[in-house]
Scaffold this motif. Structure first.
Motif, PDB file in Angstrom:
ATOM      1  N   SER A 204       0.568  -0.870  -0.390  1.00 42.34           N
ATOM      2  CA  SER A 204       0.039   0.049   0.124  1.00 42.34           C
ATOM      3  C   SER A 204       1.091   1.282   0.018  1.00 42.34           C
ATOM      4  CB  SER A 204      -1.188   0.186   1.409  1.00 42.34           C
ATOM      5  OG  SER A 204      -1.362   1.486   1.424  1.00 42.34           O
ATOM      6  N   LEU A 205       0.864   1.956  -1.250  1.00 38.24           N
ATOM      7  CA  LEU A 205       1.428   3.268  -1.176  1.00 38.24           C
ATOM      8  C   LEU A 205       0.561   4.069  -1.457  1.00 38.24           C
ATOM      9  CD1 LEU A 205       2.458   3.791  -4.621  1.00 38.24           C
ATOM     10  CD2 LEU A 205       3.847   1.842  -3.735  1.00 38.24           C
ATOM     11  N   LYS A 206       1.265   5.257  -1.430  1.00 38.47           N
ATOM     12  CA  LYS A 206       1.510   7.217  -1.938  1.00 38.47           C
ATOM     13  C   LYS A 206       1.889   7.363  -2.574  1.00 38.47           C
ATOM     14  CE  LYS A 206       1.066   9.383   2.436  1.00 38.47           C
ATOM     15  NZ  LYS A 206       0.802   8.144   2.727  1.00 38.47           N
ATOM     16  N   ASP A 207       1.303   7.950  -4.200  1.00 35.19           N
ATOM     17  CA  ASP A 207       2.394   8.405  -5.022  1.00 35.19           C
ATOM     18  C   ASP A 207       2.501   9.684  -5.013  1.00 35.19           C
ATOM     19  OD1 ASP A 207       3.207   9.205  -6.782  1.00 35.19           O
ATOM     20  OD2 ASP A 207       2.531   8.092  -8.563  1.00 35.19           O
ATOM     21  N   LEU A 208       3.010  10.022  -4.256  1.00 37.95           N
ATOM     22  CA  LEU A 208       2.692  11.870  -4.540  1.00 37.95           C
ATOM     23  C   LEU A 208       3.725  12.974  -5.188  1.00 37.95           C
ATOM     24  CD1 LEU A 208       4.818  11.009  -0.524  1.00 37.95           C
ATOM     25  CD2 LEU A 208       3.059  11.616  -1.350  1.00 37.95           C
ATOM     26  N   GLY A 209       4.042  11.624  -6.273  1.00 39.69           N
ATOM     27  CA  GLY A 209       4.171  12.481  -7.093  1.00 39.69           C
ATOM     28  C   GLY A 209       5.706  13.125  -8.026  1.00 39.69           C
ATOM     29  N   ASN A 210       5.828  14.518  -8.449  1.00 32.41           N
ATOM     30  CA  ASN A 210       7.357  14.893  -8.587  1.00 32.41           C
ATOM     31  C   ASN A 210       7.952  14.896  -7.139  1.00 32.41           C
ATOM     32  OD1 ASN A 210       7.108  14.654 -11.251  1.00 32.41           O
ATOM     33  ND2 ASN A 210       6.156  16.728 -11.334  1.00 32.41           N
ATOM     34  N   LEU A 211       8.843  15.015  -7.166  1.00 29.02           N
ATOM     35  CA  LEU A 211       9.971  15.106  -6.344  1.00 29.02           C
ATOM     36  C   LEU A 211       9.697  16.539  -5.734  1.00 29.02           C
ATOM     37  CD1 LEU A 211      11.894  13.522  -4.285  1.00 29.02           C
ATOM     38  CD2 LEU A 211      13.723  14.517  -5.718  1.00 29.02           C
ATOM     39  N   SER A 212       8.895  16.264  -4.414  1.00 32.69           N
ATOM     40  CA  SER A 212       9.585  17.787  -4.079  1.00 32.69           C
ATOM     41  C   SER A 212      10.177  18.019  -2.724  1.00 32.69           C
ATOM     42  CB  SER A 212       7.815  18.414  -3.690  1.00 32.69           C
ATOM     43  OG  SER A 212       6.760  18.009  -3.457  1.00 32.69           O
TER      44      SER A 212
END
Length: 502
Positions: A204-212
């Motif tokens: 189970s994961l969260k895709d946080l998108g572009n590295l910020s």
């Protein structure tokens, strides 16, 4: 709390058993945290069930506990390659990561407070999966993730065991792991998306998108590349120490601090704050090489700090108060094309001979660049006393050579080939000549054999040591307190930039 408890039950973390044969029972408690966004706003309120690991007995409830995490140099190196080649940088976060690890030992834990089973109130939890707080939990999670990645075709780096590399013909993926925080990058966007979907099926994961925002470091896009900044961390530290309104200074240490000793000043009645602040400053070394020497110097007084030492620490905070937006700039115009890194791997090495007035040891420092990007730095007290400035510089060059050797190995695993021999720039002629001139050996008979491995590397052509003038020695910034003009000149040269600049 209910969401966390339901996740534990759904994951099969434990089963309730009778406490009849339980020799040691580990307690547990709830921990509550507020998660913030990079701008400081509240993201969410989080509850986590944590085992009281201090109840565990070594050799009975746990064996191995060590779990590797990605090295800062590896992060900066991979980011440099990704930025130079225009690759996307994805950030992932594994939900309840430690709960994924399978335990090899038998561990019994008390039922969670507030969630006692009404039918079996005296039963205990026999753990099948790891839980936060257990001493072996980080290792169990790492082993679970590593097994999945190896089965998926990744190979584990030998240079950094938290780096995984997938190569399919000309397609490459780099997978960097810091506990449950993950950076994923590569030269094929479709392959990245496919693997993220595959990973989400297993964990189970969260895709946080572009590295910020990674490990407290803001990743800020700039016209020239990306800026790695710890602005929010600095602001929190200044607020915590009530130094946010202090008058800024232009250097982290005054020049007269070179005469600072263990006995300077009067002992602090309570050294807790000193140790806490210095420990917090050490974390800033991820993006702020300009304070490396100052923090290293203050760390040498942790066991018995005095009021003069504390004044120097407050000066570092005043310097940060004037430069909170500064960070490390990784430029995209650095020619780091895959399979052929056309720009050189090079380093600056320097030493301040007998600069420590307590034991007359020297300070070694180095700055390592790949192309125009600063990827590694160090400011460290030498373990032994050098009999000459040449010896001190030679030891520093040897330590730098060992670091370059490791980085070359890491680059090789990343499928990046150096077209030029790595170079170390040293401003001491004696130390430079010592690397390839056997005549000087009579002056260095007392130096340990391992330092002379440097000479073998130079003579076989895998490394080059070149002389540089003292005025161009960038590593001088990390060896001693410098006057304001000299400090600011070197600080601007080494690769720092401000958030306000684009």
């Amino acid at each position: 709390m209910s969401d966390e408890y339901n996740a534990l039950v759904h994951n099969g973390t434990w089963e309730l058993v009778s406490p009849t044969n339980v020799n040691n029972l580990v307690g547990c408690k709830w921990i509550f945290r507020i998660k913030h966004n990079p701008d400081g706003s509240v993201n969410r309120f989080k509850a986590r069930l944590v085992a009281k690991g201090f109840h565990q007995r070594p050799g009975v409830d746990y064996l191995e506990t060590f779990s590797p995490v990605i090295k800062p140099t590896t992060i900066r190196l991979v980011l440099s390659i990704a930025v130079a080649n225009g690759w996307s940088l994805r950030q992932l976060d594994i939900n309840n990561a430690f709960l994924q690890g399978t335990l090899a030992e038998i561990v019994y834990m008390a039922q969670p407070p507030g969630f006692i089973d009404s039918d079996n109130p005296t039963h205990v939890c026999k753990l099948h999966k790891a839980i936060y707080g257990l001493k072996q939990a980080p290792r169990a999670w790492y082993q679970e993730l590593r097994k999945f990645l190896i089965d998926s075709g990744f190979r584990n780096s030998h240079s950094d065991t938290s780096l995984f590399i997938l190569q399919l013909d000309t397609k490459l993926l780099y997978f960097l792991v810091y506990v449950d925080d993950i950076i994923l990058t590569g030269n094929n966007a479709d392959l990245i998306s496919q693997f993220v979907a595959c990973l989400a099926k297993r964990f189970s994961l969260k895709d946080l998108g572009n590295l910020s925002y990674f490990l407290g470091v803001e990743v800020i896009p700039q016209r020239q590349g990306i800026l790695l900044s710890q602005r929010r961390y600095i602001q929190e530290l200044l607020n915590k120490t009530h130094m946010e309104m202090s008058k800024p200074v232009l250097t982290p240490l005054p020049t007269h601090s070179s005469s600072l000793t263990l006995s300077s000043g009067s002992l602090l009645s309570d050294p807790t704050e000193y140790r806490t602040v210095v420990g917090s400053l050490q974390y800033l070394s991820l993006t702020r090489p300009d304070i490396s020497f100052a923090v290293n110097r203050m760390s040498q007084f942790m066991h018995a700090p005095t009021d003069e030492h504390w004044n120097c620490v407050k000066r570092i905070l005043r310097y940060l108060c004037g430069t909170p937006h500064d960070g490390l700039l990784l430029k995209r115009n650095s020619p780091l094309s895959l399979h052929a890194v056309s720009d050189s791997l090079h380093a600056f090495s320097d030493a301040d001979w007998a600069g420590n007035k307590d034991d007359y040891s020297s300070t070694s420092a180095n700055l390592v660049y790949l192309g125009t990007n600063l990827i590694s730095w160090s400011s460290k007290k030498q373990n032994t006393v050098a009999r000459s400035s040449t010896e001190a510089e030679y030891r520093s060059v040897a330590a730098t050579a060992a670091k370059l050797c490791w980085i070359r190995s890491l680059l090789s695993e990343l499928c990046a080939i150096l077209l030029h021999t790595p170079v170390i720039y040293c401003d001491n002629i004696g130390a430079t000549q010592l690397n390839f001139n056997p005549v000087f050996h009579s002056r260095m008979k007392h130096v340990a054999i391992d330092y002379h491995i440097l000479r073998d590397q130079v003579q076989t052509g895998v490394l080059r040591v070149a002389h540089v003038s003292s005025a161009d020695q960038l590593a001088d910034l990390l060896t001693k307190p410098l006057p304001r003009s000299q400090f600011q000149n070197l600080r601007d040269k080494i690769g720092l930039s401000s958030r306000g600049l684009s």
